[in-house]
Structures are given as structure tokens and as C-alpha cells.
Design an enzyme around this catalytic site. Structure first.
Site, mmCIF file in Angstrom:
data_model
loop_
_atom_site.group_PDB
_atom_site.id
_atom_site.type_symbol
_atom_site.label_atom_id
_atom_site.label_comp_id
_atom_site.label_asym_id
_atom_site.label_seq_id
_atom_site.Cartn_x
_atom_site.Cartn_y
_atom_site.Cartn_z
ATOM 1 N N SER A 65 0.826 -1.211 0.000
ATOM 2 C CA SER A 65 0.000 0.000 0.000
ATOM 3 C C SER A 65 0.862 1.263 0.000
ATOM 4 O O SER A 65 0.381 2.340 -0.349
ATOM 5 C CB SER A 65 -0.946 0.010 1.208
ATOM 6 O OG SER A 65 -0.212 -0.109 2.412
ATOM 7 N N HIS A 81 8.249 -2.829 4.427
ATOM 8 C CA HIS A 81 7.747 -3.105 5.758
ATOM 9 C C HIS A 81 7.227 -4.538 5.817
ATOM 10 O O HIS A 81 6.878 -5.140 4.802
ATOM 11 C CB HIS A 81 6.647 -2.116 6.153
ATOM 12 C CG HIS A 81 5.508 -2.033 5.177
ATOM 13 N ND1 HIS A 81 5.616 -1.387 3.955
ATOM 14 C CD2 HIS A 81 4.243 -2.523 5.222
ATOM 15 C CE1 HIS A 81 4.463 -1.478 3.302
ATOM 16 N NE2 HIS A 81 3.622 -2.177 4.053
ATOM 17 N N VAL A 82 7.192 -5.076 7.025
ATOM 18 C CA VAL A 82 6.752 -6.449 7.253
ATOM 19 C C VAL A 82 5.570 -6.436 8.212
ATOM 20 O O VAL A 82 5.580 -5.728 9.224
ATOM 21 C CB VAL A 82 7.895 -7.304 7.844
ATOM 22 C CG1 VAL A 82 7.410 -8.727 8.150
ATOM 23 C CG2 VAL A 82 9.091 -7.333 6.893
#
Length: 317
Positions: free
Chosen positions: A243, A248-249
Site C-alpha cells: 500500500s 515493511h513487514v
């Protein structure tokens, strides 16, 4: 009102919400009891997400026994009964609603949260180079200012549960805004990497393996020590397409209700990503992730949809 004054406004205080001017409903879900509204706050476009809050399992028995008022039975067919009820308001009462506000909201935000048809598309490395990479590059740097504010400790510092400022292997682990911070089966954390050179899994190479392994180990340890959630109760995954284009995780409890973002095609387990990179050749050769073809669903309003659909049609796929 000046831009400087705008930055000091609190979008979730009563005074600001009282200025809300409704335009339309973007999306709603009877399953989650939520609705996305598009309108204006203090004259600027805003998206307001209104959702019924979850009831914590340890609080539910007390509510049933002596925490309700105004029970209205609307279905009675023994042994089945249904009723509406109000919670008796006390200082310890759970909140009725959870609000999330995007303000000011851009056209990209509005498209993302608008109900729309979805189609499965095929992204080859060539399609990435011709369509996706220019799309990512088109976003102005300030689009990620909210991420940098978290990484630099200027925003949400009190919510961060782990912070490492190393520019190569450092990251921040923080509760996601989709989690109420209470319901453990809905636990949702996000790991944001300090390096700004990874936009998506397409950019990952073998050199990033130490970073990814540290995220994995730290997420499991933090969830166990801080929340009592064991490693086998967690999903660690990344999105493609994400998004936002800062790597990022997602760290999510395995019993979390299935979200659209966990769907096959978009969510890739972090352990699998690590395996793909371990099988990849060393730099400067492209990693397996850079060479792969990805198949995933996109909403027809997504900024990538038209370009990828046209490439796919030209290829006769």
C-alpha cells in the site's frame, strides 16, 4: 488557515469532527461492522473509517451478567434468541466505536478505499520495468513523510515496541493502527525498515538477508515477551503490491480474521522471501525476486491497473 496551523490540528477531536461535511460512502462491510466515509474536515478532503469495536473475551462475561441496559429482544424462537442491547456506561466501559481518519485525503487514498471490482493481473519483470517502476518513481518524497516521522521518533514514539536506528539493518516495530492493542487474537504489528532504498520485494537482494532475519527474530521475541504470543501463532508477511513503497513487514496473529491483504497473490510469507533470497545469486546479479513474474489482484481504480491490464492484453495473456 495557514499550512503551519493545519499541522497542529487534531483530526480526531470533537471540534474538528464537528466540521465534517459528508459527500458519500466509499465502502462498507456488514461482517466487520465498518464503513468508510468520504467528506471534508475543516474544508479539506477526509476519509473517516467508523467501526464497531471488538469486545475483549475476558470482559464479555461481565457484560452479559450485569453490564447491559435496555435489552430489546427481536427474535424469540426457543432455543434461539436475538436481541439488541446497550452497554451500561461506567469509567471502565469499552469504547463503542473505533475511528481512523485520513486527512487531508488524496485521490490515491480515495481510490484505495472505494468499493471496486478486482481483477488478477500478471506482472512480468518487463511489465515491472515499463509500468510499475515509473509508477513508484512518480510519487513525491513527501508521500512517505509519515513513515519517516515514525522512523526518526518524531511521531508515534510512545507506541514503538522496538527501535534500532542502524541505517542498514535497523527497523522500528510498532502496533499497527488496525489493532486495538488489547485483543491478542487480533494482534497486528508492523516492522518499518530504516533504509530508504527498499521500495518493495523487487528491490531485495542477498545483502538484505541480515536485516530480514533480524526482523523475523525480533518480531517473534517481542510478541512472546511483551504479549505472550508464541512464534507458531504469528504470520510474518510482506505485500506485493504494497500500500506504500517503503519496505515493511506485517506481523499478525494467525487467528486474526482473514483480511483482504492476506489473500493469496498479495501476501508473501517472510520465511519464503528469505528462502528465495538465499537461493539467489550474489549481487550484482538480479535476485530471484527481481526475475520472478507475480500474479496478484488489483482494484480497477488502482493507479497500476490500466497500465498492467494494457501490457497483459498486448501480450495476449
Amino acid at each position: 488557515m495557514s499550512d503551519a496551523a493545519d499541522t497542529d490540528l487534531k483530526p480526531c477531536d470533537l471540534a474538528t469532527l464537528a466540521t465534517y461535511e459528508h459527500e458519500r460512502v466509499l465502502m462498507e462491510s456488514t461482517t466487520t461492522g465498518s464503513v468508510y466515509l468520504l467528506g471534508r474536515l475543516r474544508g479539506q478532503q477526509a476519509i473517516v473509517h467508523v467501526q464497531r469495536t471488538a469486545i475483549a473475551s475476558d470482559a464479555a462475561p461481565g457484560l452479559v451478567k450485569d453490564g447491559l441496559e435496555g435489552v430489546n429482544v427481536f427474535l424469540e424462537n426457543r432455543p434461539y434468541f436475538s436481541a439488541n442491547a446497550l452497554i451500561t456506561r461506567t469509567p471502565d466501559s469499552p469504547p463503542d466505536l473505533a475511528l481512523k481518519v485520513i486527512w487531508p485525503a488524496t485521490d490515491v487514498h480515495i481510490k484505495k478505499y472505494t468499493a471496486q471490482q478486482r481483477r488478477v493481473l500478471r506482472e512480468t519483470p518487463a511489465a515491472y520495468a515499463s509500468v510499475v517502476e515509473p509508477y513508484i518513481a512518480s510519487f513525491p518524497p513527501d508521500r512517505l513523510e509519515w513513515v519517516y516521522a515514525i522512523l526518526e521518533g518524531r511521531k508515534e514514539a510512545e507506541r514503538v515496541v522496538f527501535r534500532d536506528t542502524d541505517p542498514r539493518t535497523g527497523f522500528v516495530l510498532t502496533p499497527d493502527l488496525k489493532w486495538d492493542g488489547v485483543t491478542l487474537t487480533a494482534l497486528y504489528l508492523t516492522a518499518l525498515v530504516q533504509t530508504r532504498g527498499i521500495r518493495s520485494i523487487r528491490d531485495l537482494t542477498r545483502e538484505h538477508l541480515p536485516l530480514l532475519r533480524r526482523i523475523s527474530a525480533t518480531a517473534y521475541a517481542t510478541a512472546a515477551e511483551r504479549y505472550g504470543v508464541e512464534a507458531g501463532q504469528l504470520r510474518l508477511f510482506v505485500h506485493y503490491q504494497p500500500s506504500y513503497y517503503h519496505f515493511h513487514v506485517h506481523v499478525v496473529h494467525v487467528q486474526h480474521e482473514v483480511l483482504a491483504g492476506m489473500a493469496v497473490g498479495q501476501a508473501h510469507m517472510l520465511a519464503d522471501v528469505i528462502d528465495w533470497l538465499e537461493l539467489s545469486p550474489p549481487s550484482p546479479a538480479p535476485s530471484l525476486l527481481a526475475q520472478m513474474t507475480f500474479n496478484y489482484a488489483l482494484g480497477t481504480e488502482h493507479g497500476l491497473y490500466a497500465g498492467l491490464a494494457a501490457v497483459q492484453e498486448d501480450a495476449g495473456a
